[in-house]
Design a protein around this motif. Structure first.
Motif, PDB file in Angstrom:
ATOM      1  N   LEU A  20       0.827  -1.199   0.000  1.00  0.00           N
ATOM      2  CA  LEU A  20       0.000   0.000   0.000  1.00  0.00           C
ATOM      3  C   LEU A  20       0.865   1.255   0.000  1.00  0.00           C
ATOM      4  N   THR A  21       1.956   1.209   0.769  1.00  0.00           N
ATOM      5  CA  THR A  21       2.885   2.330   0.801  1.00  0.00           C
ATOM      6  C   THR A  21       3.515   2.544  -0.564  1.00  0.00           C
ATOM      7  N   LEU A  22       3.945   1.448  -1.206  1.00  0.00           N
ATOM      8  CA  LEU A  22       4.564   1.552  -2.524  1.00  0.00           C
ATOM      9  C   LEU A  22       3.580   2.114  -3.542  1.00  0.00           C
ATOM     10  N   TRP A  23       2.313   1.684  -3.470  1.00  0.00           N
ATOM     11  CA  TRP A  23       1.295   2.212  -4.375  1.00  0.00           C
ATOM     12  C   TRP A  23       1.158   3.717  -4.202  1.00  0.00           C
ATOM     13  N   PHE A  24       1.157   4.176  -2.938  1.00  0.00           N
ATOM     14  CA  PHE A  24       1.060   5.603  -2.680  1.00  0.00           C
ATOM     15  C   PHE A  24       2.280   6.341  -3.218  1.00  0.00           C
ATOM     16  N   VAL A  25       3.461   5.752  -3.001  1.00  0.00           N
ATOM     17  CA  VAL A  25       4.711   6.374  -3.450  1.00  0.00           C
ATOM     18  C   VAL A  25       4.724   6.540  -4.959  1.00  0.00           C
ATOM     19  N   LYS A  26       4.309   5.506  -5.680  1.00  0.00           N
ATOM     20  CA  LYS A  26       4.328   5.553  -7.146  1.00  0.00           C
ATOM     21  C   LYS A  26       3.382   6.611  -7.694  1.00  0.00           C
ATOM     22  N   CYS A  27       2.355   6.985  -6.920  1.00  0.00           N
ATOM     23  CA  CYS A  27       1.397   8.008  -7.344  1.00  0.00           C
ATOM     24  C   CYS A  27       1.799   9.403  -6.879  1.00  0.00           C
ATOM     25  N   ASN A  28       2.920   9.495  -6.178  1.00  0.00           N
ATOM     26  CA  ASN A  28       3.356  10.774  -5.622  1.00  0.00           C
ATOM     27  C   ASN A  28       4.173  11.526  -6.661  1.00  0.00           C
ATOM     28  N   THR A  29       3.687  12.669  -7.112  1.00  0.00           N
ATOM     29  CA  THR A  29       4.352  13.417  -8.178  1.00  0.00           C
ATOM     30  C   THR A  29       5.638  14.083  -7.723  1.00  0.00           C
ATOM     31  N   ASN A  30       5.876  14.163  -6.395  1.00  0.00           N
ATOM     32  CA  ASN A  30       7.089  14.814  -5.878  1.00  0.00           C
ATOM     33  C   ASN A  30       8.205  13.824  -5.583  1.00  0.00           C
ATOM     34  N   ILE A  31       8.077  12.591  -6.056  1.00  0.00           N
ATOM     35  CA  ILE A  31       9.016  11.544  -5.680  1.00  0.00           C
ATOM     36  C   ILE A  31      10.452  11.853  -6.095  1.00  0.00           C
ATOM     37  N   ASN A  32      10.638  12.546  -7.225  1.00  0.00           N
ATOM     38  CA  ASN A  32      11.991  12.806  -7.715  1.00  0.00           C
ATOM     39  C   ASN A  32      12.713  13.897  -6.938  1.00  0.00           C
ATOM     40  N   LYS A  33      12.023  14.533  -5.991  1.00  0.00           N
ATOM     41  CA  LYS A  33      12.651  15.569  -5.164  1.00  0.00           C
ATOM     42  C   LYS A  33      13.311  14.995  -3.919  1.00  0.00           C
ATOM     43  N   ILE A  34      13.188  13.691  -3.708  1.00  0.00           N
ATOM     44  CA  ILE A  34      13.751  13.058  -2.521  1.00  0.00           C
ATOM     45  C   ILE A  34      15.274  13.036  -2.605  1.00  0.00           C
ATOM     46  N   THR A  54      10.575  -3.114   6.557  1.00  0.00           N
ATOM     47  CA  THR A  54       9.918  -3.380   5.284  1.00  0.00           C
ATOM     48  C   THR A  54      10.906  -4.010   4.330  1.00  0.00           C
ATOM     49  N   GLU A  55      10.454  -4.954   3.523  1.00  0.00           N
ATOM     50  CA  GLU A  55      11.268  -5.557   2.472  1.00  0.00           C
ATOM     51  C   GLU A  55      10.432  -5.587   1.199  1.00  0.00           C
ATOM     52  N   LEU A  56      10.949  -4.985   0.126  1.00  0.00           N
ATOM     53  CA  LEU A  56      10.211  -4.931  -1.131  1.00  0.00           C
ATOM     54  C   LEU A  56      11.133  -5.237  -2.304  1.00  0.00           C
ATOM     55  N   GLU A  57      10.597  -5.895  -3.323  1.00  0.00           N
ATOM     56  CA  GLU A  57      11.340  -6.206  -4.543  1.00  0.00           C
ATOM     57  C   GLU A  57      10.901  -5.299  -5.680  1.00  0.00           C
ATOM     58  N   ASN A  58      11.790  -5.170  -6.662  1.00  0.00           N
ATOM     59  CA  ASN A  58      11.497  -4.475  -7.915  1.00  0.00           C
ATOM     60  C   ASN A  58      11.057  -3.025  -7.695  1.00  0.00           C
ATOM     61  N   VAL A  59      11.832  -2.293  -6.895  1.00  0.00           N
ATOM     62  CA  VAL A  59      11.581  -0.869  -6.692  1.00  0.00           C
ATOM     63  C   VAL A  59      12.865  -0.102  -6.990  1.00  0.00           C
ATOM     64  N   SER A  60      12.735   1.176  -7.290  1.00  0.00           N
ATOM     65  CA  SER A  60      13.907   2.023  -7.511  1.00  0.00           C
ATOM     66  C   SER A  60      14.437   2.519  -6.180  1.00  0.00           C
ATOM     67  N   ILE A  61      15.653   3.051  -6.197  1.00  0.00           N
ATOM     68  CA  ILE A  61      16.233   3.587  -4.968  1.00  0.00           C
ATOM     69  C   ILE A  61      15.414   4.779  -4.474  1.00  0.00           C
ATOM     70  N   ILE A  62      14.841   5.579  -5.387  1.00  0.00           N
ATOM     71  CA  ILE A  62      14.020   6.719  -4.989  1.00  0.00           C
ATOM     72  C   ILE A  62      12.743   6.246  -4.306  1.00  0.00           C
ATOM     73  N   GLU A  63      12.115   5.192  -4.862  1.00  0.00           N
ATOM     74  CA  GLU A  63      10.920   4.634  -4.230  1.00  0.00           C
ATOM     75  C   GLU A  63      11.255   4.057  -2.859  1.00  0.00           C
ATOM     76  N   CYS A  64      12.400   3.397  -2.767  1.00  0.00           N
ATOM     77  CA  CYS A  64      12.849   2.831  -1.494  1.00  0.00           C
ATOM     78  C   CYS A  64      13.008   3.934  -0.446  1.00  0.00           C
ATOM     79  N   GLY A  65      13.662   5.031  -0.850  1.00  0.00           N
ATOM     80  CA  GLY A  65      13.845   6.152   0.060  1.00  0.00           C
ATOM     81  C   GLY A  65      12.538   6.811   0.450  1.00  0.00           C
ATOM     82  N   ALA A  66      11.600   6.890  -0.508  1.00  0.00           N
ATOM     83  CA  ALA A  66      10.298   7.494  -0.222  1.00  0.00           C
ATOM     84  C   ALA A  66       9.532   6.678   0.810  1.00  0.00           C
TER      85      ALA A  66
END
Length: 240
Positions: A20-34, A54-66
């Protein structure tokens, strides 16, 4: 209470929260400002912790940080594998007491310090290249919620010289002590305490024509007393 409850989440519940967190992160337009800071001392190292937040697969470092920033009450950084795109949020900040395994691709990114600041041992540091007097440098640091840096060990002095300053020049930079109150007794302005560690250059401190404020030399890390009115760069420090 929140921290303890979060740690005790069932694996399935924690997995649902992560997605659910990852879904929210992917919809966040400010993600590249992290802003993330990679700490090279943890390259190819992964702590053998029994549990991660938390442990997640197939995410970018920016998504991980978010994801870490969304769990900021317990998360201070992320372990991320650039080869497998695997993200892990540790229970605690990595330290020397943890048991590490050598694994290719892994690295640790810090999320505690603002852009331009570097993390070291529960503090954020900034080398401000603006030339100011010692007193104006002190006020500038304080206006940023920090203080003119104190240095309390040989290890911290070496880190500042090698990692923060990183220069072969003989330039000098203000740090946060002076002996304006009592000649010959240098006091850290933040704690109002005397020096527990010092690294004076040969022949210093000498109070030449009333030198009362402390500087550090870029290429050697040696200390010198200077006239407080001289304009130098300066180091700000704050607790994370």
């Amino acid at each position: 209470m929140l921290k303890k409850t979060y740690y005790r989440c069932k694996p399935l519940v924690r997995l649902l929260v992560s997605f659910l967190t990852l879904w929210f992160v992917k919809c966040n337009t400010n993600i590249n400002k992290i802003e993330l800071i990679k700490l090279s001392e943890y390259d190819k190292r992964l702590p053998s912790l029994e549990d991660f937040l938390t442990e997640l697969e197939n995410v970018s470092i920016i998504e991980c940080g978010a994801i870490c920033l969304m769990n900021k009450f317990v998360c201070v950084g992320v372990f991320y594998n650039a080869l497998t795109k695997f993200c892990k949020l540790p229970n605690d900040y990595p330290n020397k007491t943890m048991d590490y395994g050598v694994q290719p691709g892994w690295g640790f990114w810090n999320t505690e310090c603002n852009s331009g600041w570097l993390y070291h041992s529960d503090h954020c540091y900034l080398l401000n290249h603006t030339q100011k007097s010692w007193h104006d440098a002190k006020l500038q640091c304080e206006s940023n919620g920090a203080f003119l840096a104190d240095i309390n060990s040989a290890e911290e002095n070496s880190w500042i010289t090698e990692k923060l300053i990183g220069s072969n020049s003989t330039d000098q930079t203000w740090i946060g002590a002076s002996d304006e109150a009592i000649e010959g007794i240098f006091i850290w302005s933040k704690t109002n305490s005397t020096l527990k560690f010092s690294n004076w250059r040969e022949g210093e401190k000498n109070d030449f024509k009333g030198e009362d404020c402390l500087s550090i030399t870029h290429n050697t890390g040696k200390w010198n007393d200077r006239h407080c009115s001289i304009h130098l760069s300066f180091i700000c420090k704050k607790i994370t």
